[in-house]
Write an enzyme that holds these catalytic residues in place. Structure first.
Site, mmCIF file in Angstrom:
data_model
loop_
_atom_site.group_PDB
_atom_site.id
_atom_site.type_symbol
_atom_site.label_atom_id
_atom_site.label_comp_id
_atom_site.label_asym_id
_atom_site.label_seq_id
_atom_site.Cartn_x
_atom_site.Cartn_y
_atom_site.Cartn_z
ATOM 1 C CG ASN A 22 -77.266 -8.394 32.424
ATOM 2 O OD1 ASN A 22 -78.303 -8.663 33.035
ATOM 3 N ND2 ASN A 22 -76.066 -8.458 32.994
ATOM 4 C CE LYS A 24 -75.470 -5.037 34.311
ATOM 5 N NZ LYS A 24 -74.298 -4.243 34.600
ATOM 6 C CG HIS A 109 -72.643 -10.021 35.086
ATOM 7 N ND1 HIS A 109 -72.352 -9.003 35.964
ATOM 8 C CD2 HIS A 109 -72.855 -9.431 33.877
ATOM 9 C CE1 HIS A 109 -72.408 -7.853 35.312
ATOM 10 N NE2 HIS A 109 -72.707 -8.082 34.046
ATOM 11 C CD GLU A 111 -73.497 -5.966 37.649
ATOM 12 O OE1 GLU A 111 -74.547 -6.582 37.402
ATOM 13 O OE2 GLU A 111 -73.116 -4.972 36.985
ATOM 14 C CD GLU A 181 -70.279 -7.973 30.689
ATOM 15 O OE1 GLU A 181 -71.005 -7.180 30.105
ATOM 16 O OE2 GLU A 181 -70.629 -8.558 31.722
ATOM 17 N N GLY A 187 -70.980 -0.044 33.930
ATOM 18 C CA GLY A 187 -71.795 0.961 34.605
ATOM 19 C C GLY A 187 -71.035 2.222 34.975
ATOM 20 C CB SER A 227 -69.760 2.022 29.624
ATOM 21 O OG SER A 227 -69.744 2.047 31.045
ATOM 22 N N GLY A 249 -76.978 -0.959 30.964
ATOM 23 C CA GLY A 249 -77.838 0.223 31.028
ATOM 24 C C GLY A 249 -78.563 0.563 29.726
HETATM 25 P P1 13P Z 1 -73.324 -1.488 31.393
HETATM 26 O O1 13P Z 1 -73.599 -1.556 29.906
HETATM 27 O O2 13P Z 1 -74.435 -0.844 32.166
HETATM 28 O O3 13P Z 1 -71.982 -0.927 31.675
HETATM 29 O O4 13P Z 1 -73.298 -3.017 31.911
HETATM 30 C C1 13P Z 1 -72.564 -3.942 31.211
HETATM 31 C C2 13P Z 1 -72.878 -5.285 31.737
HETATM 32 O O5 13P Z 1 -72.578 -5.596 32.874
HETATM 33 C C3 13P Z 1 -73.582 -6.215 30.851
HETATM 34 O O6 13P Z 1 -73.627 -7.489 31.393
#
Ligand code: 13P
Length: 271
Positions: A22, A24, A109, A111, A181, A187, A227, A249
């Protein structure tokens, strides 16, 4: 089915691992295309035992799709509209996604749930639209740190699942992946422990078992996100009931992402 027999069924059930990248709101056109090319060219047919899907930003979908000529890495979108078409400025429909070669979509998601205030009802509408449109879907669920500290984690995730699966037929489950998640792990560099992940995945599978039946629950793929990095992917993917991951990330670096994808091969028979 007894609890012990259910656990045995899950342990012996073969589920194809899934790893999603992802991106983002990251990359630009040139870096996105280069990243997709690097991943696609190095993830070859011999490793085609894992579903690998890239989720670039909307404007780069077509270019990223064209950059992946190998046919083993799939193209996904990060969101979709709950409506089929119409006067909805800024929205992107399932049909538009399909039109540019998208086969997977993320829904719910954290976010979008937390930063963009998407309630369970909107997530459920988008989930239904994605399924109805023939897309494969990753439904994201997870609790915040505050909810976890208050002992509400299972309750929160349970509510997210109940709302999303209300209108989903058993036949649709084959095209669904659930991503656990936990918001506190996204993150932050804080990864769920294998024990936390196992417990949460068991709860989620238990929900599918009681909403549908144990056999369908044993077949559905549940992946972990938060993460994820090359250093601990193998450990998490060896946890019973963890069928791969959704990577943020670390999916922006071809080497890291490919290492995580290779780690998922460990889970070809979950158990
Ligand atoms: P990170 O791997 O950056 O923590 O993000 C996870 C995520 O939100 C995948 O959708």
């Amino acid at each position: 089915m007894t609890r012990a027999r259910f656990a045995r069924t899950i342990a012996t059930m073969s589920r194809r691992p899934f790893v999603g990248g992802n991106w983002k709101m990251n990359t630009d056109l040139a870096t996105g295309v280069a990243l997709a090319q690097a991943i696609d060219s190095r993830w070859n047919q011999s490793q085609d035992a894992v579903d690998v899907v890239l989720f670039p930003p909307f404007p780069y979908l077509q270019a990223v799709g064209r950059a992946m000529s190998g046919g083993v890495v799939s193209l996904g979108a990060q969101d979709l509209s709950s409506e089929a078409n119409g006067a909805l400025t800024g929205e992107v429909s399932a049909e538009m996604l399909t039109d540019v070669g998208v086969t997977w979509v993320l829904v719910g998601h954290s976010e979008r749930r937390h930063k963009l205030c998407e309630p369970n009802s909107v997530v459920a509408d988008k989930f239904a639209m994605a399924i109805e449109s023939g897309l494969s879907v990753v439904l994201c669920v997870g609790e915040t740190q505050a909810e976890r500290s208050a002992g509400q984690a299972n309750h929160v995730v349970g509510r997210q699942l109940k709302s999303a699966f209300e209108r989903v037929s058993p036949e649709s489950l084959a095209k669904i992946v659930i991503a656990y998640e936990p918001v506190w792990a996204i993150g932050t560099g804080v990864v769920a422990t294998p024990h936390d992940a196992e417990e949460a995945h068991q709860e989620i599978r238990g929900f599918i078992g009681s909403r549908y039946d144990p056999e369908l629950a044993a077949g559905i793929r549940i992946v972990y996100g938060g993460s994820l990095a090359p250093g601990h992917a193998k450990t998490l993917f060896s946890v019973p009931g963890v069928d791969g991951g959704l990577v943020g990330g670390a999916s922006l670096q071809a080497n890291d992402f490919l290492s995580i994808c290779s780690s998922a091969m460990i889970g070809i028979v979950a158990g």
